[in-house]
Design a protein around this motif. Structure first.
Motif, PDB file in Angstrom:
ATOM      1  N   LEU A 133      43.196  69.007  14.123  1.00 58.67           N
ATOM      2  CA  LEU A 133      43.562  68.647  15.444  1.00 58.67           C
ATOM      3  C   LEU A 133      44.231  70.061  16.277  1.00 58.67           C
ATOM      4  CD1 LEU A 133      44.978  65.175  15.246  1.00 58.67           C
ATOM      5  CD2 LEU A 133      43.037  65.803  16.328  1.00 58.67           C
ATOM      6  N   ILE A 134      44.954  70.603  15.416  1.00 64.37           N
ATOM      7  CA  ILE A 134      45.753  71.878  15.985  1.00 64.37           C
ATOM      8  C   ILE A 134      44.515  72.925  16.273  1.00 64.37           C
ATOM      9  CG2 ILE A 134      47.261  73.812  15.497  1.00 64.37           C
ATOM     10  CD1 ILE A 134      49.004  71.915  13.649  1.00 64.37           C
ATOM     11  N   ARG A 135      43.699  73.193  15.535  1.00 67.37           N
ATOM     12  CA  ARG A 135      42.684  74.129  15.719  1.00 67.37           C
ATOM     13  C   ARG A 135      41.534  73.816  17.036  1.00 67.37           C
ATOM     14  NH1 ARG A 135      40.417  78.557  13.300  1.00 67.37           N
ATOM     15  NH2 ARG A 135      38.677  79.320  14.668  1.00 67.37           N
ATOM     16  N   GLN A 136      41.459  72.389  16.903  1.00 67.81           N
ATOM     17  CA  GLN A 136      40.524  71.641  18.186  1.00 67.81           C
ATOM     18  C   GLN A 136      41.355  72.152  19.439  1.00 67.81           C
ATOM     19  OE1 GLN A 136      39.178  67.823  17.083  1.00 67.81           O
ATOM     20  NE2 GLN A 136      38.440  67.822  19.098  1.00 67.81           N
ATOM     21  N   ARG A 137      42.461  71.820  19.419  1.00 67.60           N
ATOM     22  CA  ARG A 137      43.275  71.994  20.713  1.00 67.60           C
ATOM     23  C   ARG A 137      42.977  73.462  21.044  1.00 67.60           C
ATOM     24  NH1 ARG A 137      47.942  67.923  18.783  1.00 67.60           N
ATOM     25  NH2 ARG A 137      46.933  65.951  19.509  1.00 67.60           N
ATOM     26  N   SER A 138      43.432  74.451  19.936  1.00 66.37           N
ATOM     27  CA  SER A 138      43.195  75.551  20.239  1.00 66.37           C
ATOM     28  C   SER A 138      42.166  76.336  20.786  1.00 66.37           C
ATOM     29  CB  SER A 138      43.645  76.503  19.092  1.00 66.37           C
ATOM     30  OG  SER A 138      43.585  77.980  19.234  1.00 66.37           O
ATOM     31  N   ASP A 139      40.895  75.886  20.219  1.00 63.49           N
ATOM     32  CA  ASP A 139      39.621  76.184  20.451  1.00 63.49           C
ATOM     33  C   ASP A 139      39.179  75.685  22.079  1.00 63.49           C
ATOM     34  OD1 ASP A 139      38.951  77.279  18.224  1.00 63.49           O
ATOM     35  OD2 ASP A 139      38.036  75.733  17.351  1.00 63.49           O
ATOM     36  N   GLU A 140      39.770  74.366  22.325  1.00 58.11           N
ATOM     37  CA  GLU A 140      39.600  73.895  23.615  1.00 58.11           C
ATOM     38  C   GLU A 140      40.241  74.660  24.652  1.00 58.11           C
ATOM     39  OE1 GLU A 140      41.120  69.746  23.255  1.00 58.11           O
ATOM     40  OE2 GLU A 140      39.297  69.081  22.460  1.00 58.11           O
ATOM     41  N   HIS A 141      41.451  75.288  24.522  1.00 60.45           N
ATOM     42  CA  HIS A 141      42.393  75.947  25.196  1.00 60.45           C
ATOM     43  C   HIS A 141      41.558  77.253  25.599  1.00 60.45           C
ATOM     44  CE1 HIS A 141      45.652  77.678  27.249  1.00 60.45           C
ATOM     45  NE2 HIS A 141      45.713  78.707  26.588  1.00 60.45           N
ATOM     46  N   LEU A 142      41.052  77.783  24.406  1.00 60.52           N
ATOM     47  CA  LEU A 142      40.331  78.935  24.517  1.00 60.52           C
ATOM     48  C   LEU A 142      38.863  78.917  25.362  1.00 60.52           C
ATOM     49  CD1 LEU A 142      40.440  82.105  23.810  1.00 60.52           C
ATOM     50  CD2 LEU A 142      39.195  81.584  21.782  1.00 60.52           C
ATOM     51  N   ALA A 143      38.538  77.609  25.246  1.00 57.04           N
ATOM     52  CA  ALA A 143      37.129  77.587  26.113  1.00 57.04           C
ATOM     53  C   ALA A 143      37.372  77.252  27.400  1.00 57.04           C
ATOM     54  CB  ALA A 143      36.474  76.138  25.451  1.00 57.04           C
ATOM     55  N   GLY A 144      38.663  76.648  27.656  1.00 56.78           N
ATOM     56  CA  GLY A 144      38.905  76.501  29.131  1.00 56.78           C
ATOM     57  C   GLY A 144      39.281  77.875  29.624  1.00 56.78           C
ATOM     58  N   TYR A 145      40.120  78.721  28.827  1.00 51.47           N
ATOM     59  CA  TYR A 145      40.275  80.104  29.412  1.00 51.47           C
ATOM     60  C   TYR A 145      38.944  80.763  29.737  1.00 51.47           C
ATOM     61  CZ  TYR A 145      42.010  84.963  29.668  1.00 51.47           C
ATOM     62  OH  TYR A 145      42.648  86.150  29.962  1.00 51.47           O
ATOM     63  N   LEU A 146      37.956  80.592  29.174  1.00 48.22           N
ATOM     64  CA  LEU A 146      36.554  81.516  29.223  1.00 48.22           C
ATOM     65  C   LEU A 146      36.101  80.885  30.503  1.00 48.22           C
ATOM     66  CD1 LEU A 146      34.524  81.064  25.733  1.00 48.22           C
ATOM     67  CD2 LEU A 146      34.464  82.973  27.436  1.00 48.22           C
ATOM     68  N   LEU A 147      36.198  79.498  30.861  1.00 54.12           N
ATOM     69  CA  LEU A 147      35.201  79.003  31.932  1.00 54.12           C
ATOM     70  C   LEU A 147      36.251  79.438  33.189  1.00 54.12           C
ATOM     71  CD1 LEU A 147      33.782  75.694  30.608  1.00 54.12           C
ATOM     72  CD2 LEU A 147      32.770  77.919  30.982  1.00 54.12           C
ATOM     73  N   ASN A 148      37.457  79.937  33.118  1.00 53.41           N
ATOM     74  CA  ASN A 148      38.524  80.125  34.145  1.00 53.41           C
ATOM     75  C   ASN A 148      38.576  81.534  34.406  1.00 53.41           C
ATOM     76  OD1 ASN A 148      39.290  77.339  35.452  1.00 53.41           O
ATOM     77  ND2 ASN A 148      39.434  77.040  33.362  1.00 53.41           N
ATOM     78  N   HIS A 149      38.001  82.330  33.646  1.00 52.40           N
ATOM     79  CA  HIS A 149      38.239  83.726  33.874  1.00 52.40           C
ATOM     80  C   HIS A 149      37.001  84.471  33.638  1.00 52.40           C
ATOM     81  CE1 HIS A 149      42.206  82.296  32.571  1.00 52.40           C
ATOM     82  NE2 HIS A 149      42.647  83.615  33.306  1.00 52.40           N
ATOM     83  N   SER A 150      36.823  85.647  33.858  1.00 56.15           N
ATOM     84  CA  SER A 150      35.693  86.465  33.733  1.00 56.15           C
ATOM     85  C   SER A 150      35.536  86.822  32.513  1.00 56.15           C
ATOM     86  CB  SER A 150      35.660  87.909  34.447  1.00 56.15           C
ATOM     87  OG  SER A 150      36.604  88.778  34.045  1.00 56.15           O
ATOM     88  N   ILE A 151      34.117  87.077  32.028  1.00 58.43           N
ATOM     89  CA  ILE A 151      33.938  87.520  30.575  1.00 58.43           C
ATOM     90  C   ILE A 151      34.262  88.777  30.208  1.00 58.43           C
ATOM     91  CG2 ILE A 151      31.681  88.811  31.203  1.00 58.43           C
ATOM     92  CD1 ILE A 151      32.085  86.638  28.137  1.00 58.43           C
ATOM     93  N   LYS A 152      35.028  89.498  31.167  1.00 58.79           N
ATOM     94  CA  LYS A 152      35.456  90.882  30.900  1.00 58.79           C
ATOM     95  C   LYS A 152      36.985  90.556  30.545  1.00 58.79           C
ATOM     96  CE  LYS A 152      36.460  95.446  32.819  1.00 58.79           C
ATOM     97  NZ  LYS A 152      36.322  96.497  33.911  1.00 58.79           N
ATOM     98  N   GLU A 153      37.632  89.488  31.336  1.00 62.96           N
ATOM     99  CA  GLU A 153      38.789  89.075  30.755  1.00 62.96           C
ATOM    100  C   GLU A 153      38.785  88.516  29.526  1.00 62.96           C
ATOM    101  OE1 GLU A 153      41.188  88.014  34.776  1.00 62.96           O
ATOM    102  OE2 GLU A 153      39.351  87.128  34.464  1.00 62.96           O
ATOM    103  N   PHE A 154      37.922  87.610  28.969  1.00 63.34           N
ATOM    104  CA  PHE A 154      37.844  87.026  27.958  1.00 63.34           C
ATOM    105  C   PHE A 154      37.841  88.118  26.546  1.00 63.34           C
ATOM    106  CE2 PHE A 154      35.383  85.358  24.321  1.00 63.34           C
ATOM    107  CZ  PHE A 154      36.417  84.314  24.046  1.00 63.34           C
TER     108      PHE A 154
END
Length: 275
Positions: A133-154
């Motif tokens: 669950l902890i890892r799933q939330r971490s991956d979901e947070h990272l996915a959210g960051y991806l979609l809200n920032h440029s690929i360069k920032e990611f």
């Protein structure tokens, strides 16, 4: 070249001239990578056919497909169907990081297909529910960051992870090559990989390790302490597994120590020392 598997156009490439009388090694890359990461690793070998595949959401393989197509069991089935379409009844299999999880999944789900298995910095997943669950939330947070920032920032954020710290000592040209590979990716494809194929959501294969009967080699870098421990735990579960620790390497052994990686993996696949 591309081939349509269950509605997904997969890109694949032979890194050697194909000869039907030789064994084939199928190579699966890691998250944010492409099959090209293996293009030069085995270039001097003349005894194997080397096949690289861009996994779903990466490289030249489709990314704009139904998100459920990213699930690990779907990916494993796709890879097996792809190899069958290429006329391969069986094959050697090599996977790095995310690709190692997929390679292990293929071995567990389609045991008759894999002749030998090499896992580079691989994990069978997480057994503990709370850890998942902890890892799933971490991956979901990272996915959210991806979609809200440029690929360069990611990519800048991704490269700063301690997991890749040893890569900062590589020649600038190699670092730039890896950076460009990461920058070429689709944000949607990477996000779907995290949501549907991340370590937190994939099934655990820990209990299936003892069922694996084919030769398995676990390659890890001596600077990657987490994955050294994982490799040792995997060998405890299945003592027949071989563990190879490459000096001076971190998480991405084939990039950081390509000659040593090629020697270790090819020696294993061709029946060399196992331990």
């Amino acid at each position: 070249m591309k081939i349509n598997i269950n509605g997904v156009n997969y890109y694949y490439e032979w890194f050697s001239s194909y000869q039907a009388d030789r064994p084939t090694l199928v190579c699966l890359h890691g998250f944010t990578g492409t099959s090209q990461t293996f293009a030069s690793v085995f270039q001097d070998d003349r005894e194997l056919n080397i096949l690289g595949i861009d996994l779903i959401g990466h490289g030249k393989t489709d990314y704009a497909v139904h998100p459920y197509r990213y699930q690990l069991d779907c990916l494993c089935q796709d890879i097996v169907l792809l190899t069958e379409n290429l006329g391969l009844k069986q094959f050697y299999l090599l996977g790095y990081s995310m690709g190692a999880r997929a390679a292990l999944g293929i071995t567990c789900l389609f045991p008759s297909k894999v002749q030998q298995l090499v896992l580079e910095s691989g994990s069978p997943g997480l057994n503990d529910v709370s850890e998942r669950l902890i890892r799933q939330r971490s991956d979901e947070h990272l996915a959210g960051y991806l979609l809200n920032h440029s690929i360069k920032e990611f990519v800048k954020k991704w490269e700063s992870l301690p997991l890749f710290s040893s890569q900062r000592s590589l020649p600038t040209s190699i670092q730039e090559m890896v950076r460009q590979e990461r920058l070429s990716q689709s944000r949607f494809g990477l996000a779907c990989s995290l949501w549907y194929m991340g370590t937190g959501v994939q099934p655990s294969f820990w209990d299936k390790l003892t069922n694996i009967k084919v030769p398995v080699q676990l390659i890890v870098g001596e600077l990657d302490f987490k994955f050294i421990q994982l490799a040792r735990e995997m060998k405890k579960r299945q003592p027949s597994f071989s563990v190879e620790i490459i000096a001076g390497a971190g998480h991405c052994v084939h990039l950081e120590k390509p000659e040593e990686f090629a020697k270790a993996s090819l020696n294993f696949l061709k029946g060399g020392s196992q331990g």
